[in-house]
Design a protein around this motif. Structure first.
Motif, PDB file in Angstrom:
ATOM      1  N   LEU A   5     -15.687 -13.488  23.926  1.00 52.56           N
ATOM      2  CA  LEU A   5     -15.171 -14.917  23.995  1.00 52.56           C
ATOM      3  C   LEU A   5     -16.040 -15.940  23.374  1.00 52.56           C
ATOM      4  CD1 LEU A   5     -14.419 -14.844  28.019  1.00 52.56           C
ATOM      5  CD2 LEU A   5     -12.930 -14.369  26.012  1.00 52.56           C
ATOM      6  N   TRP A   8     -10.425 -13.003  19.574  1.00 57.20           N
ATOM      7  CA  TRP A   8     -10.967 -12.386  20.716  1.00 57.20           C
ATOM      8  C   TRP A   8     -11.221 -10.521  20.028  1.00 57.20           C
ATOM      9  CZ3 TRP A   8      -7.883 -13.484  25.555  1.00 57.20           C
ATOM     10  CH2 TRP A   8      -8.206 -15.061  26.209  1.00 57.20           C
ATOM     11  N   TYR A  32     -11.692 -17.544  29.325  1.00 58.22           N
ATOM     12  CA  TYR A  32     -10.638 -16.330  29.091  1.00 58.22           C
ATOM     13  C   TYR A  32      -9.421 -16.615  29.411  1.00 58.22           C
ATOM     14  CZ  TYR A  32      -9.644 -11.350  29.543  1.00 58.22           C
ATOM     15  OH  TYR A  32      -9.234 -10.156  29.486  1.00 58.22           O
ATOM     16  N   PHE A  48     -17.329  -9.616  27.738  1.00 59.27           N
ATOM     17  CA  PHE A  48     -16.761 -11.054  27.776  1.00 59.27           C
ATOM     18  C   PHE A  48     -17.518 -12.049  26.994  1.00 59.27           C
ATOM     19  CE2 PHE A  48     -14.824  -9.010  31.402  1.00 59.27           C
ATOM     20  CZ  PHE A  48     -13.422  -8.894  31.016  1.00 59.27           C
TER      21      PHE A  48
END
Length: 389
Positions: A137, A330, A143, A133
């Motif tokens: 991100l 993303w 998120y 992540f």
């Protein structure tokens, strides 16, 4: 398999390769997609097992075949957008009427989002690895869908999303904000730093709690590992971003009554959630198995019916197309970081994540998926609410 003859149209060519079954060829034709065609969105078949998997397992078989390397596509986002625009995913689901009936019965009989199961999505998805992540991100670790009205990049889109939430909530210095499903702490950090409020956040992910606490350690922010049904206290404002998708239709009344109990009479509640263009009782089986177990996307009808007699809807803002752009950003970040990430994850994980992000982008591009921000308050709330855009 009473609804589909899996051998229909399957026959060998003289050179020994298996032709795709005509029923699948005809389905793809509706979306102007071909097997082994020469357009970027055409499906390049590497293993004939793909056909049997789709015919016997539907969208679950399609996704698992991609994870196993049975097919590839140069423009997967375009492929999924084309398939979903003409509803091929629903047509395939219709082949499995008995299985769908069983799934519907299971969803009505059992509460898959009970307190005892609430932490499963945290363990299986949000705890998969903070490195994934952090690479995918923006720097805020947001998120959820960015707000691209004036943004030129993901960082700005997420900053603008955080700010418009705070402005819609009309945050004032000294207020207490509750963040239900706080993630890695992006909104809590932003609200505390820019709007001088104290924040309590809850999450069902241990990895999120650890990082959120670290990011907010010098701020008036508390991060707790608990289910929303366990919250106590009284708050001036309540927000929930990207968490309602895990509540489940059986728990919608409990969810809104819980927020009502926690919110002061003059408070505001902002709900940020993915929505469906029409009511469906189940989630896509591949997404349910590999990405978001026990998930349930709400329709507008389900929300309004659950809100009645609990809250007034003061504002309903839809910017669903922005999620398409967010997801593709993303994907770009994840793909760029893969040479480093592959040291810890295998190629099947890479294909799973690629399928996840591109299929979701197609979901929003086809307008099956929406992104809603609702502002709600109690009937006792004084004054007139002015919407923010």
């Amino acid at each position: 398999m009473p609804f589909v003859n899996i051998n229909h149209g399957l026959h060998n060519e003289p050179h020994g390769e298996l032709k795709p079954p005509q029923v699948l060829v005809d389905l793809l034709e509706q979306a102007d997609v071909q097997f082994n065609g020469n357009r970027p969105w055409d499906i390049q078949v590497h293993d004939k097992e793909l056909y049997r998997r789709v015919l016997t397992r539907g969208s679950l078989g399609f996704g698992e075949s991609f994870m196993d390397g049975h097919w590839m596509c140069d423009a997967m986002d375009v492929l999924f957008s084309r398939l979903m625009t003409v509803g091929i995913d629903h047509q395939i689901a219709g082949w499995f009427k008995f299985r769908m009936l069983v799934e519907l019965i299971r969803n009505y009989l059992f509460n898959f989002q009970s307190i005892t199961r609430a932490f499963q999505v945290g363990e299986r998805h949000y705890d998969v690895g903070n490195d994934i992540f952090e690479a995918m991100l923006d720097s805020t670790m947001s998120y959820s869908c960015g707000y691209w009205k004036s943004a030129e990049n993901l960082e700005q889109a997420q900053h603008d999303k955080l700010d418009i939430i705070c402005r819609k909530l009309q945050l004032q210095p000294g207020e207490r904000l509750l963040d239900i499903g706080c993630g890695w702490g992006a909104l809590m950090q932003y609200a505390a730093e820019h709007y001088d409020v104290s924040v309590t956040g809850i999450t069902v992910s241990k990895a999120q709690q650890i990082l959120a606490r670290e990011r907010c350690k010098d701020l008036p922010v508390t991060v707790e590992l608990k289910d929303y049904r366990e919250i106590t206290g009284s708050y001036d404002k309540v927000v929930s971003v990207g968490m309602f998708e895990h509540v489940g239709h059986k728990n919608y009344p409990t969810y809104f009554h819980t927020v009502n109990r926690l919110l002061k009479d003059n408070g505001l509640f902002l709900l940020h959630t993915i929505g469906l263009y029409k009511t469906a009782k189940t989630l896509d089986p591949w997404i349910d198995k590999y990405i978001f177990p026990n998930g349930k996307l709400p329709s507008a009808q389900e929300i309004t019916q659950s809100v009645e007699s609990v809250f007034l809807i003061q504002d309903w803002h839809n910017f669903g197309p922005d999620y398409d752009r967010t997801l593709m950003a993303w994907w770009h970040n994840f793909d760029h970081a893969w040479p480093e990430l592959r040291k810890h994850y295998d190629e099947r994980f890479y294909r799973m994540w690629k399928y996840y992000l591109h299929s979701c982008a197609g979901f929003f591009r086809s307008r099956q998926g929406q992104l809603w921000q609702l502002v709600l308050n109690k009937r006792q709330c004084e004054g007139v609410y002015r919407s923010v855009r």
